[in-house]
Write a protein that holds these residues in place. Structure first.
Motif, PDB file in Angstrom:
ATOM      1  N   LEU A 182       0.823  -1.206   0.000  1.00  0.00           N
ATOM      2  CA  LEU A 182       0.000   0.000   0.000  1.00  0.00           C
ATOM      3  C   LEU A 182       0.865   1.267   0.000  1.00  0.00           C
ATOM      4  CD1 LEU A 182      -2.846  -0.963   2.474  1.00  0.00           C
ATOM      5  CD2 LEU A 182      -3.011  -0.663   0.004  1.00  0.00           C
ATOM      6  N   GLY A 183       1.990   1.202   0.693  1.00  0.00           N
ATOM      7  CA  GLY A 183       2.902   2.349   0.696  1.00  0.00           C
ATOM      8  C   GLY A 183       3.453   2.632  -0.690  1.00  0.00           C
ATOM      9  N   TRP A 184       3.842   1.574  -1.414  1.00  0.00           N
ATOM     10  CA  TRP A 184       4.358   1.759  -2.768  1.00  0.00           C
ATOM     11  C   TRP A 184       3.269   2.254  -3.716  1.00  0.00           C
ATOM     12  CZ3 TRP A 184       9.060   2.455  -4.300  1.00  0.00           C
ATOM     13  CH2 TRP A 184      10.105   1.945  -3.546  1.00  0.00           C
ATOM     14  N   LEU A 185       2.060   1.732  -3.552  1.00  0.00           N
ATOM     15  CA  LEU A 185       0.955   2.207  -4.388  1.00  0.00           C
ATOM     16  C   LEU A 185       0.654   3.674  -4.106  1.00  0.00           C
ATOM     17  CD1 LEU A 185      -1.482  -0.838  -4.285  1.00  0.00           C
ATOM     18  CD2 LEU A 185      -0.160  -0.020  -6.239  1.00  0.00           C
ATOM     19  N   LYS A 186       0.726   4.064  -2.843  1.00  0.00           N
ATOM     20  CA  LYS A 186       0.505   5.469  -2.489  1.00  0.00           C
ATOM     21  C   LYS A 186       1.584   6.349  -3.109  1.00  0.00           C
ATOM     22  CE  LYS A 186       0.242   8.589   1.443  1.00  0.00           C
ATOM     23  NZ  LYS A 186       0.333   8.713   2.893  1.00  0.00           N
ATOM     24  N   PHE A 187       2.841   5.887  -3.057  1.00  0.00           N
ATOM     25  CA  PHE A 187       3.928   6.659  -3.656  1.00  0.00           C
ATOM     26  C   PHE A 187       3.712   6.822  -5.155  1.00  0.00           C
ATOM     27  CE2 PHE A 187       8.007   6.633  -5.898  1.00  0.00           C
ATOM     28  CZ  PHE A 187       8.531   7.824  -5.432  1.00  0.00           C
ATOM     29  N   GLY A 188       3.323   5.753  -5.833  1.00  0.00           N
ATOM     30  CA  GLY A 188       3.072   5.833  -7.272  1.00  0.00           C
ATOM     31  C   GLY A 188       1.923   6.767  -7.605  1.00  0.00           C
ATOM     32  N   ALA A 189       0.866   6.701  -6.794  1.00  0.00           N
ATOM     33  CA  ALA A 189      -0.282   7.577  -7.032  1.00  0.00           C
ATOM     34  C   ALA A 189       0.085   9.036  -6.791  1.00  0.00           C
ATOM     35  CB  ALA A 189      -1.438   7.167  -6.141  1.00  0.00           C
TER      36      ALA A 189
ATOM     37  N   GLY B  76      -7.537  17.551 -11.628  1.00  0.00           N
ATOM     38  CA  GLY B  76      -7.366  16.097 -11.584  1.00  0.00           C
ATOM     39  C   GLY B  76      -6.187  15.676 -10.733  1.00  0.00           C
ATOM     40  N   GLY B  77      -5.071  16.391 -10.858  1.00  0.00           N
ATOM     41  CA  GLY B  77      -3.903  16.086 -10.036  1.00  0.00           C
ATOM     42  C   GLY B  77      -4.160  16.329  -8.563  1.00  0.00           C
ATOM     43  N   LEU B  78      -4.867  17.408  -8.267  1.00  0.00           N
ATOM     44  CA  LEU B  78      -5.207  17.703  -6.881  1.00  0.00           C
ATOM     45  C   LEU B  78      -6.134  16.645  -6.303  1.00  0.00           C
ATOM     46  CD1 LEU B  78      -4.970  19.725  -4.545  1.00  0.00           C
ATOM     47  CD2 LEU B  78      -6.960  20.876  -5.492  1.00  0.00           C
ATOM     48  N   ALA B  79      -7.146  16.252  -7.059  1.00  0.00           N
ATOM     49  CA  ALA B  79      -8.071  15.216  -6.597  1.00  0.00           C
ATOM     50  C   ALA B  79      -7.354  13.881  -6.414  1.00  0.00           C
ATOM     51  CB  ALA B  79      -9.225  15.071  -7.581  1.00  0.00           C
ATOM     52  N   ALA B  80      -6.447  13.553  -7.328  1.00  0.00           N
ATOM     53  CA  ALA B  80      -5.699  12.300  -7.210  1.00  0.00           C
ATOM     54  C   ALA B  80      -4.818  12.289  -5.970  1.00  0.00           C
ATOM     55  CB  ALA B  80      -4.850  12.077  -8.469  1.00  0.00           C
ATOM     56  N   ALA B  81      -4.207  13.418  -5.660  1.00  0.00           N
ATOM     57  CA  ALA B  81      -3.370  13.496  -4.468  1.00  0.00           C
ATOM     58  C   ALA B  81      -4.192  13.328  -3.192  1.00  0.00           C
ATOM     59  CB  ALA B  81      -2.621  14.825  -4.440  1.00  0.00           C
ATOM     60  N   VAL B  82      -5.358  13.945  -3.155  1.00  0.00           N
ATOM     61  CA  VAL B  82      -6.227  13.817  -1.979  1.00  0.00           C
ATOM     62  C   VAL B  82      -6.713  12.380  -1.825  1.00  0.00           C
ATOM     63  CG1 VAL B  82      -8.470  14.507  -1.037  1.00  0.00           C
ATOM     64  CG2 VAL B  82      -6.927  16.223  -1.946  1.00  0.00           C
ATOM     65  N   ILE B  83      -7.143  11.779  -2.917  1.00  0.00           N
ATOM     66  CA  ILE B  83      -7.634  10.403  -2.862  1.00  0.00           C
ATOM     67  C   ILE B  83      -6.520   9.453  -2.461  1.00  0.00           C
ATOM     68  CG2 ILE B  83      -8.513   8.510  -4.283  1.00  0.00           C
ATOM     69  CD1 ILE B  83     -10.147  10.630  -5.793  1.00  0.00           C
ATOM     70  N   ALA B  84      -5.329   9.639  -3.006  1.00  0.00           N
ATOM     71  CA  ALA B  84      -4.206   8.763  -2.666  1.00  0.00           C
ATOM     72  C   ALA B  84      -3.832   8.900  -1.194  1.00  0.00           C
ATOM     73  CB  ALA B  84      -2.995   9.079  -3.543  1.00  0.00           C
ATOM     74  N   GLY B  85      -3.855  10.113  -0.693  1.00  0.00           N
ATOM     75  CA  GLY B  85      -3.526  10.311   0.717  1.00  0.00           C
ATOM     76  C   GLY B  85      -4.552   9.694   1.648  1.00  0.00           C
ATOM     77  N   LEU B  86      -5.807   9.816   1.302  1.00  0.00           N
ATOM     78  CA  LEU B  86      -6.861   9.258   2.150  1.00  0.00           C
ATOM     79  C   LEU B  86      -6.994   7.747   2.000  1.00  0.00           C
ATOM     80  CD1 LEU B  86      -9.671  11.922   1.763  1.00  0.00           C
ATOM     81  CD2 LEU B  86      -8.216  11.519   3.743  1.00  0.00           C
TER      82      LEU B  86
ATOM     83  N   HIS C  51      -4.803   5.359   1.616  1.00  0.00           N
ATOM     84  CA  HIS C  51      -3.870   4.596   2.438  1.00  0.00           C
ATOM     85  C   HIS C  51      -4.356   4.550   3.880  1.00  0.00           C
ATOM     86  CE1 HIS C  51      -0.127   3.923   4.747  1.00  0.00           C
ATOM     87  NE2 HIS C  51       0.081   3.041   3.786  1.00  0.00           N
ATOM     88  N   SER C  52      -4.768   5.669   4.407  1.00  0.00           N
ATOM     89  CA  SER C  52      -5.250   5.726   5.793  1.00  0.00           C
ATOM     90  C   SER C  52      -6.525   4.899   5.972  1.00  0.00           C
ATOM     91  CB  SER C  52      -5.517   7.164   6.213  1.00  0.00           C
ATOM     92  OG  SER C  52      -4.350   7.924   6.088  1.00  0.00           O
ATOM     93  N   ILE C  53      -7.432   4.995   5.033  1.00  0.00           N
ATOM     94  CA  ILE C  53      -8.679   4.230   5.120  1.00  0.00           C
ATOM     95  C   ILE C  53      -8.403   2.734   5.020  1.00  0.00           C
ATOM     96  CG2 ILE C  53     -10.851   3.746   3.914  1.00  0.00           C
ATOM     97  CD1 ILE C  53     -10.922   6.754   3.216  1.00  0.00           C
ATOM     98  N   ALA C  54      -7.530   2.338   4.094  1.00  0.00           N
ATOM     99  CA  ALA C  54      -7.223   0.926   3.928  1.00  0.00           C
ATOM    100  C   ALA C  54      -6.561   0.349   5.178  1.00  0.00           C
ATOM    101  CB  ALA C  54      -6.336   0.714   2.711  1.00  0.00           C
ATOM    102  N   ILE C  55      -5.655   1.083   5.780  1.00  0.00           N
ATOM    103  CA  ILE C  55      -4.984   0.615   6.996  1.00  0.00           C
ATOM    104  C   ILE C  55      -5.998   0.508   8.134  1.00  0.00           C
ATOM    105  CG2 ILE C  55      -3.269   1.209   8.737  1.00  0.00           C
ATOM    106  CD1 ILE C  55      -2.109   0.139   6.143  1.00  0.00           C
TER     107      ILE C  55
END
Length: 70
Positions: A5-12, A48-58, A60-64
């Motif tokens: 999940l950390g690597w996926l977050k970094f890629g996103a 789109g980039g801003l929305a992707a950053a917000v979704i990627a940040g959230l 990881h936290s939700i999945a954990i």
């Protein structure tokens, strides 16, 4: 699973930053050349980039939180 999940977050986040950069360049080009199409597309990339950053940040936290809750 947390490492994956950390690597996926970094890629996103990396792709979100790329979208922000592309959007900034397109918006700047459209503004300086008075080309509405480029400026409009650049704004879409920025949003789109801003929305992707917000979704990627959230995500990881939700999945954990969900993984630890089960």
């Amino acid at each position: 699973i947390t490492e994956l999940l950390g690597w996926l977050k970094f890629g996103a986040l990396a792709s979100a930053v790329a979208g922000l950069l592309i959007g900034g360049i397109a918006t700047g080009f459209g503004y300086s050349s008075s080309h509405y199409g480029s400026s409009s597309a650049g704004r879409n990339w920025l949003l789109g980039g801003l929305a992707a950053a917000v979704i990627a940040g959230l995500a990881h936290s939700i999945a954990i939180a969900l993984y630890r809750a089960t």
